[in-house]
Design an enzyme around this catalytic site. Structure first.
Site, PDB file in Angstrom:
ATOM      1  N   ASP A 171      -9.556 -14.242  -4.712  1.00 39.30           N
ATOM      2  CA  ASP A 171      -9.390 -13.107  -3.813  1.00 39.30           C
ATOM      3  C   ASP A 171     -10.114 -11.927  -4.450  1.00 39.30           C
ATOM      4  O   ASP A 171      -9.587 -11.287  -5.366  1.00 39.30           O
ATOM      5  CB  ASP A 171      -7.889 -12.822  -3.622  1.00 39.30           C
ATOM      6  N   LYS A 182     -12.388  -4.900   1.698  1.00 30.45           N
ATOM      7  CA  LYS A 182     -12.485  -3.510   1.220  1.00 30.45           C
ATOM      8  C   LYS A 182     -13.909  -2.916   1.150  1.00 30.45           C
ATOM      9  O   LYS A 182     -14.338  -2.281   2.088  1.00 30.45           O
ATOM     10  CB  LYS A 182     -11.769  -3.391  -0.125  1.00 30.45           C
ATOM     11  N   PHE A 187      -1.343  -9.619  -5.186  1.00 31.50           N
ATOM     12  CA  PHE A 187      -1.308  -9.062  -3.835  1.00 31.50           C
ATOM     13  C   PHE A 187      -2.415  -9.703  -3.010  1.00 31.50           C
ATOM     14  O   PHE A 187      -3.579  -9.658  -3.386  1.00 31.50           O
ATOM     15  CB  PHE A 187      -1.482  -7.539  -3.831  1.00 31.50           C
TER      16      PHE A 187
HETATM   17  C1  LIG Z   1      -6.178  -4.826  -0.269  1.00 34.33           C
HETATM   18  C2  LIG Z   1      -6.097  -6.231  -0.667  1.00 34.33           C
HETATM   19  C3  LIG Z   1      -5.803  -7.249   0.277  1.00 34.33           C
HETATM   20  C4  LIG Z   1      -5.453  -6.935   1.707  1.00 34.33           C
HETATM   21  O1  LIG Z   1      -6.517  -6.375   2.392  1.00 34.33           O
HETATM   22  P1  LIG Z   1      -6.247  -5.740   3.859  1.00 34.33           P
HETATM   23  O2  LIG Z   1      -7.639  -5.398   4.326  1.00 34.33           O
HETATM   24  O3  LIG Z   1      -5.364  -4.556   3.666  1.00 34.33           O
HETATM   25  O4  LIG Z   1      -5.624  -6.789   4.680  1.00 34.33           O
HETATM   26  C5  LIG Z   1      -5.812  -8.552  -0.149  1.00 34.33           C
HETATM   27  N1  LIG Z   1      -6.090  -8.865  -1.424  1.00 34.33           N
HETATM   28  C6  LIG Z   1      -6.369  -7.929  -2.350  1.00 34.33           C
HETATM   29  C7  LIG Z   1      -6.686  -8.349  -3.746  1.00 34.33           C
HETATM   30  C8  LIG Z   1      -6.366  -6.582  -2.012  1.00 34.33           C
HETATM   31  O5  LIG Z   1      -6.600  -5.659  -2.936  1.00 34.33           O
END
Ligand SMILES: *Cc1c(COP(=O)(O)O)cnc(C)c1O
Length: 399
Positions: free
Chosen positions: A223, A252, A138
């Site tokens: 990420d 986050k 994701f």
């Molecule tokens: C939550 C998340 C995203 C997206 O972050 P947003 O602030 O909602 O755009 C991208 N990568 C990972 C691994 C995430 O957990």
């Protein structure tokens, strides 16, 4: 009555993009939140890995108040003092030399993907554009990060996606090698898949990925939007695996609750962007940077919070392992790194989330059957015990 009206207006005025619980949370302190109808909850969702210091940590609140009084927003046309300080803090505590600020995880990944393509174009004069990411990953909801996301359910109806993205199985090094071509610019991975169900890499996987990237002249992007900022017991998850990325994305937990994202990289790769290449109006604005500085200062202060996270992660796991022994037909697996904790069930997790809520504990379920726990890093044994007792009662009723 007032509560019912709020829920009615919510349905009436908002695009219905979320599957929300009928709950309006109004106040929070530490591990606890209170709803508009007066109920109290222990929060093991933590805003989905955002509230690393719990709700309304006094030092974060004061930092926001002070900065709001002084200056809320200017523009990246000018230098921004809290932005400079925050960048230094991130650079001093990571592999990176340079930071770009944006407003969310998806934006941080967009910046990373753009930089990877641009680096080959500008610095190496090579035509490389393809990004390889993992199945079940994701990376966000905007078009490039959505195209990188390896889950079809998020793509459905939004096609055509951005060209130049490929997906291979996580933990399959041969599949990755097979996917790399002379046109690959980057491999993009979550060190631990979060939304995909708290899936950990095999012990040597990430170092093997690093080796392959070096061999093929491909950039490695981690990420760490979910795994970063202490969640796994170290400031960044890559530190557990002795594997350094070329680019890392954060969001986050970074702002302790305010919306901020960041992309970190080395001087060499940062040369792919020049003035005008990329920008964000709100990126690194004074208010959010002041909140992020307060958050990072607290986490880094004396190592106490990271240590607490590691100890509570172990404790949490042992409690869930005990439940797994007691209910082997209901619980398939328990996985964690620090306080990124998953419990895979042999059935749908949604009813269990609902029952926990009825009993005053907020938890999350991802990938259908993986209960996910992302409490603030200040969670205590007592609060974990309380959750474990409630889960035990629920599983007892189910078996
Ligand atoms: C939550 C998340 C995203 C997206 O972050 P947003 O602030 O909602 O755009 C991208 N990568 C990972 C691994 C995430 O957990």
């Amino acid at each position: 009555m007032e509560n019912r009206k709020l829920l009615e207006d919510s349905a009436h005025y908002l695009l219905q993009t979320y599957n929300r619980f009928p709950l309006v949370l109004r106040k929070g302190r530490g591990m606890k939140v209170w709803s508009s109808d007066g109920k109290e909850f222990h929060d093991f969702v933590g805003g989905i890995a955002v509230n690393v210091l719990g709700h309304c940590h006094p030092k974060v609140v004061i930092a926001i108040q002070k900065q709001a009084q002084r200056l809320i927003h200017t523009s990246n046309l000018y230098h921004i003092e809290p932005q400079i300080k925050l960048a230094k803090l991130l650079v001093d505590n990571s592999f990176a030399d340079k930071v770009f600020f944006c407003n969310s995880g998806t934006e941080a990944n967009e910046a990373a993907i753009k930089l990877a393509r641009r680096y080959y174009h500008e610095v190496l004069n090579q035509h490389r554009f393809e990004v390889v990411s993992a199945i079940n990953s994701f990376h966000g909801r905007t078009y490039a990060s959505l195209s990188a996301t390896g889950q079809e359910k998020f793509h459905k109806g939004f096609e055509p996606l951005v060209p130049g993205f490929k997906h291979v199985a996580f933990n399959d090094i041969d599949a990755l090698e097979g996917a790399l071509t002379k046109e690959t610019c980057a491999v993009l991975l979550e060190p631990i898949q979060g939304e995909g169900g708290v899936r950990l890499p095999d012990p040597d996987y990430l170092s093997e990925v690093r080796r392959l990237c070096d061999k093929h002249g491909v950039l490695l992007i981690f990420d760490e939007v979910q795994t970063g900022i202490g969640r796994t017991g170290k400031l960044f998850a890559y530190e557990h695996y002795a594997t350094t990325p070329d680019i890392m994305t954060l969001a986050k937990g970074l702002g302790g609750g305010v919306p901020i994202g960041a992309m970190l990289t080395t001087d060499k790769i940062a040369a792919g962007f020049q003035p005008g290449s990329h920008a964000a109006t709100f990126g690194g604005n004074p208010l959010v940077c002041a909140a992020a500085i307060a958050t990072l200062d607290l986490i880094l202060e004396d190592g106490f919070i990271l240590d607490q996270c590691r100890r509570m992660g172990k404790y949490f796991r042992s409690k869930l392992e005990d439940l797994k022994k007691e209910f082997p037909s209901l619980i398939a697996d328990v996985r964690n790194m620090g306080l990124l904790v998953g419990m895979e069930l042999t059935r749908d997790g949604a009813p269990i989330v609902k029952t926990c809520m009825d009993r005053g504990v907020l938890i999350n379920c991802t990938s259908g059957n993986v209960l996910r726990f992302l409490p603030p890093l200040i969670v205590t044994e007592k609060e974990i015990d309380h959750l474990a007792e409630i889960l035990e009662q629920i599983f007892d009723n189910l078996s």
